[in-house]
Design a protein around this motif. Structure first.
Motif, PDB file in Angstrom:
ATOM      1  N   HIS A  30       0.813  -6.866 -10.700  1.00  0.00           N
ATOM      2  CA  HIS A  30       0.746  -8.274 -10.287  1.00  0.00           C
ATOM      3  C   HIS A  30       2.164  -8.837 -10.134  1.00  0.00           C
ATOM      4  CE1 HIS A  30      -3.586  -8.919 -10.701  1.00  0.00           C
ATOM      5  NE2 HIS A  30      -3.532  -8.185 -11.801  1.00  0.00           N
ATOM      6  N   ASP A  31       3.004  -8.532 -11.128  1.00  0.00           N
ATOM      7  CA  ASP A  31       4.384  -9.032 -11.086  1.00  0.00           C
ATOM      8  C   ASP A  31       5.153  -8.467  -9.898  1.00  0.00           C
ATOM      9  OD1 ASP A  31       3.767 -10.377 -13.417  1.00  0.00           O
ATOM     10  OD2 ASP A  31       4.740  -8.914 -14.730  1.00  0.00           O
ATOM     11  N   LEU A  32       4.967  -7.177  -9.631  1.00  0.00           N
ATOM     12  CA  LEU A  32       5.680  -6.554  -8.516  1.00  0.00           C
ATOM     13  C   LEU A  32       5.181  -7.080  -7.173  1.00  0.00           C
ATOM     14  CD1 LEU A  32       6.126  -2.887  -9.741  1.00  0.00           C
ATOM     15  CD2 LEU A  32       7.888  -4.610  -9.399  1.00  0.00           C
ATOM     16  N   ARG A  33       3.889  -7.350  -7.074  1.00  0.00           N
ATOM     17  CA  ARG A  33       3.394  -7.942  -5.821  1.00  0.00           C
ATOM     18  C   ARG A  33       4.038  -9.308  -5.590  1.00  0.00           C
ATOM     19  NH1 ARG A  33      -1.733  -5.342  -7.286  1.00  0.00           N
ATOM     20  NH2 ARG A  33      -2.370  -7.219  -8.416  1.00  0.00           N
ATOM     21  N   ARG A  34       4.159 -10.098  -6.641  1.00  0.00           N
ATOM     22  CA  ARG A  34       4.828 -11.402  -6.513  1.00  0.00           C
ATOM     23  C   ARG A  34       6.295 -11.213  -6.138  1.00  0.00           C
ATOM     24  NH1 ARG A  34       1.884 -15.404  -7.422  1.00  0.00           N
ATOM     25  NH2 ARG A  34       0.083 -15.378  -8.778  1.00  0.00           N
ATOM     26  N   GLU A  35       6.932 -10.204  -6.738  1.00  0.00           N
ATOM     27  CA  GLU A  35       8.343  -9.916  -6.438  1.00  0.00           C
ATOM     28  C   GLU A  35       8.514  -9.514  -4.971  1.00  0.00           C
ATOM     29  OE1 GLU A  35      12.362  -9.561  -7.467  1.00  0.00           O
ATOM     30  OE2 GLU A  35      10.749 -10.155  -8.813  1.00  0.00           O
ATOM     31  N   VAL A  36       7.604  -8.676  -4.475  1.00  0.00           N
ATOM     32  CA  VAL A  36       7.660  -8.248  -3.075  1.00  0.00           C
ATOM     33  C   VAL A  36       7.513  -9.456  -2.153  1.00  0.00           C
ATOM     34  CG1 VAL A  36       6.403  -6.965  -1.284  1.00  0.00           C
ATOM     35  CG2 VAL A  36       6.930  -5.867  -3.464  1.00  0.00           C
ATOM     36  N   LEU A  37       6.560 -10.331  -2.455  1.00  0.00           N
ATOM     37  CA  LEU A  37       6.367 -11.516  -1.621  1.00  0.00           C
ATOM     38  C   LEU A  37       7.594 -12.431  -1.675  1.00  0.00           C
ATOM     39  CD1 LEU A  37       4.454 -12.959   0.278  1.00  0.00           C
ATOM     40  CD2 LEU A  37       3.463 -14.113  -1.713  1.00  0.00           C
ATOM     41  N   THR A  38       8.188 -12.572  -2.846  1.00  0.00           N
ATOM     42  CA  THR A  38       9.400 -13.389  -2.980  1.00  0.00           C
ATOM     43  C   THR A  38      10.535 -12.813  -2.143  1.00  0.00           C
ATOM     44  OG1 THR A  38       8.748 -14.043  -5.203  1.00  0.00           O
ATOM     45  CG2 THR A  38      11.069 -14.302  -4.640  1.00  0.00           C
ATOM     46  N   LEU A  39      10.718 -11.484  -2.215  1.00  0.00           N
ATOM     47  CA  LEU A  39      11.774 -10.830  -1.429  1.00  0.00           C
ATOM     48  C   LEU A  39      11.517 -10.976   0.069  1.00  0.00           C
ATOM     49  CD1 LEU A  39      12.267  -7.614  -3.591  1.00  0.00           C
ATOM     50  CD2 LEU A  39      13.867  -9.522  -3.352  1.00  0.00           C
ATOM     51  N   MET A  40      10.247 -10.884   0.464  1.00  0.00           N
ATOM     52  CA  MET A  40       9.919 -11.082   1.883  1.00  0.00           C
ATOM     53  C   MET A  40      10.304 -12.482   2.335  1.00  0.00           C
ATOM     54  SD  MET A  40       6.162  -9.258   2.180  1.00  0.00           S
ATOM     55  CE  MET A  40       5.742 -10.227   3.604  1.00  0.00           C
ATOM     56  N   ARG A  41      10.007 -13.454   1.495  1.00  0.00           N
ATOM     57  CA  ARG A  41      10.299 -14.841   1.848  1.00  0.00           C
ATOM     58  C   ARG A  41      11.786 -15.154   1.813  1.00  0.00           C
ATOM     59  NH1 ARG A  41       5.002 -17.542  -0.993  1.00  0.00           N
ATOM     60  NH2 ARG A  41       3.595 -16.990   0.721  1.00  0.00           N
TER      61      ARG A  41
ATOM     62  N   ILE B  99      13.586  -4.130   0.729  1.00  0.00           N
ATOM     63  CA  ILE B  99      12.662  -4.280  -0.396  1.00  0.00           C
ATOM     64  C   ILE B  99      12.422  -2.931  -1.055  1.00  0.00           C
ATOM     65  CG2 ILE B  99      10.290  -4.892  -1.031  1.00  0.00           C
ATOM     66  CD1 ILE B  99      10.437  -7.028   1.221  1.00  0.00           C
ATOM     67  N   ARG B 100      12.209  -1.901  -0.243  1.00  0.00           N
ATOM     68  CA  ARG B 100      12.032  -0.542  -0.797  1.00  0.00           C
ATOM     69  C   ARG B 100      13.275  -0.116  -1.569  1.00  0.00           C
ATOM     70  NH1 ARG B 100      10.624   0.689   4.443  1.00  0.00           N
ATOM     71  NH2 ARG B 100       8.435   0.289   4.797  1.00  0.00           N
ATOM     72  N   ASP B 101      14.458  -0.355  -0.984  1.00  0.00           N
ATOM     73  CA  ASP B 101      15.711   0.008  -1.659  1.00  0.00           C
ATOM     74  C   ASP B 101      15.855  -0.715  -2.995  1.00  0.00           C
ATOM     75  OD1 ASP B 101      16.392   1.704   0.401  1.00  0.00           O
ATOM     76  OD2 ASP B 101      17.723   0.264   1.391  1.00  0.00           O
ATOM     77  N   TYR B 102      15.487  -1.977  -3.030  1.00  0.00           N
ATOM     78  CA  TYR B 102      15.557  -2.764  -4.261  1.00  0.00           C
ATOM     79  C   TYR B 102      14.649  -2.156  -5.337  1.00  0.00           C
ATOM     80  CZ  TYR B 102      14.696  -6.613  -7.491  1.00  0.00           C
ATOM     81  OH  TYR B 102      14.544  -7.370  -8.625  1.00  0.00           O
ATOM     82  N   LEU B 103      13.417  -1.824  -4.952  1.00  0.00           N
ATOM     83  CA  LEU B 103      12.478  -1.266  -5.924  1.00  0.00           C
ATOM     84  C   LEU B 103      12.877   0.142  -6.358  1.00  0.00           C
ATOM     85  CD1 LEU B 103       9.139  -2.619  -4.445  1.00  0.00           C
ATOM     86  CD2 LEU B 103      10.314  -3.386  -6.512  1.00  0.00           C
ATOM     87  N   VAL B 104      13.436   0.934  -5.437  1.00  0.00           N
ATOM     88  CA  VAL B 104      13.911   2.278  -5.798  1.00  0.00           C
ATOM     89  C   VAL B 104      15.087   2.171  -6.755  1.00  0.00           C
ATOM     90  CG1 VAL B 104      15.072   4.326  -4.884  1.00  0.00           C
ATOM     91  CG2 VAL B 104      13.012   3.472  -3.782  1.00  0.00           C
TER      92      VAL B 104
ATOM     93  N   THR C 189       0.820  -1.210   0.000  1.00  0.00           N
ATOM     94  CA  THR C 189       0.000   0.000   0.000  1.00  0.00           C
ATOM     95  C   THR C 189       0.857   1.265   0.000  1.00  0.00           C
ATOM     96  OG1 THR C 189      -0.232  -0.110   2.392  1.00  0.00           O
ATOM     97  CG2 THR C 189      -2.032  -1.015   1.083  1.00  0.00           C
ATOM     98  N   GLU C 190       2.123   1.153   0.396  1.00  0.00           N
ATOM     99  CA  GLU C 190       2.991   2.340   0.379  1.00  0.00           C
ATOM    100  C   GLU C 190       3.903   2.383  -0.846  1.00  0.00           C
ATOM    101  OE1 GLU C 190       6.669   1.403   3.279  1.00  0.00           O
ATOM    102  OE2 GLU C 190       4.726   1.505   4.288  1.00  0.00           O
ATOM    103  N   LEU C 191       3.709   1.444  -1.771  1.00  0.00           N
ATOM    104  CA  LEU C 191       4.469   1.436  -3.020  1.00  0.00           C
ATOM    105  C   LEU C 191       3.537   1.781  -4.178  1.00  0.00           C
ATOM    106  CD1 LEU C 191       6.520  -1.808  -2.397  1.00  0.00           C
ATOM    107  CD2 LEU C 191       7.373   0.532  -2.316  1.00  0.00           C
ATOM    108  N   ARG C 192       4.030   2.583  -5.105  1.00  0.00           N
ATOM    109  CA  ARG C 192       3.228   3.055  -6.237  1.00  0.00           C
ATOM    110  C   ARG C 192       3.392   2.130  -7.432  1.00  0.00           C
ATOM    111  NH1 ARG C 192       2.207   8.594  -6.899  1.00  0.00           N
ATOM    112  NH2 ARG C 192       3.947   8.990  -5.525  1.00  0.00           N
ATOM    113  N   CYS C 193       2.299   1.906  -8.143  1.00  0.00           N
ATOM    114  CA  CYS C 193       2.359   1.150  -9.398  1.00  0.00           C
ATOM    115  C   CYS C 193       3.083   2.012 -10.432  1.00  0.00           C
ATOM    116  CB  CYS C 193       0.956   0.808  -9.888  1.00  0.00           C
ATOM    117  SG  CYS C 193       0.940   0.028 -11.513  1.00  0.00           S
TER     118      CYS C 193
END
Length: 141
Positions: A61-72, A80-85, A40-44
């Motif tokens: 959809h892909d980024l949500r899967r990526e976030v979940l993968t990084l969490m796991r 995770i924020r640093d990776y996406l930035v 919810t704090e990350l922008r599409c």
């Protein structure tokens, strides 16, 4: 003409976006809560005015899967924020970080308010210094 129409109709399925094949499955409620707080704090990056949680774009959809993968993988929220930035730029954050490049974004409105207040104060003082209202009592209203 009929052959061209059939060719166009046959190619339409290739233009459709592929639906998300399977919904995300969480291992426990804490993981789900952390995931939802993060997306919810990350922008599409495609929609630009929606969070990853709200967007139906394929990249979301892909980024949500990526976030979940990084969490796991054991990454922290900050990692995770640093990776996406690093991948998409500061734009991916709804609240950009306060740093050299973003100081105007954070403090610009307050600066404009101060400058505007100074201009108004100067105009009011200038008009007050001119004597204000005329003191001619002979004039009828």
């Amino acid at each position: 003409m009929v052959a061209a129409l059939l060719l166009v109709l046959a190619s339409l399925p290739g233009l459709a976006q592929i639906a998300d094949p399977a919904p995300l499955r969480f291992t426990n409620p804490a993981e789900e809560q952390r995931f939802h707080a993060l997306v919810t704090e990350l922008r599409c990056v495609m929609c630009q005015n929606q969070s990853l949680a709200d967007s139906n774009a394929q990249i979301a959809h892909d980024l949500r899967r990526e976030v979940l993968t990084l969490m796991r993988q054991g990454k922290s929220d900050e990692q995770i924020r640093d990776y996406l930035v690093a991948r998409y730029g500061e734009f991916v954050l709804y609240k950009p970080r306060v740093e050299e490049r973003t100081w105007l974004l954070w403090f610009g409105p307050a600066l404009l308010l101060l400058v505007g207040g100074g201009v108004v104060a100067r105009v009011v003082r200038r008009h007050a210094g001119e004597g204000g209202l005329p003191t001619d009592d002979r004039q009828e209203w």
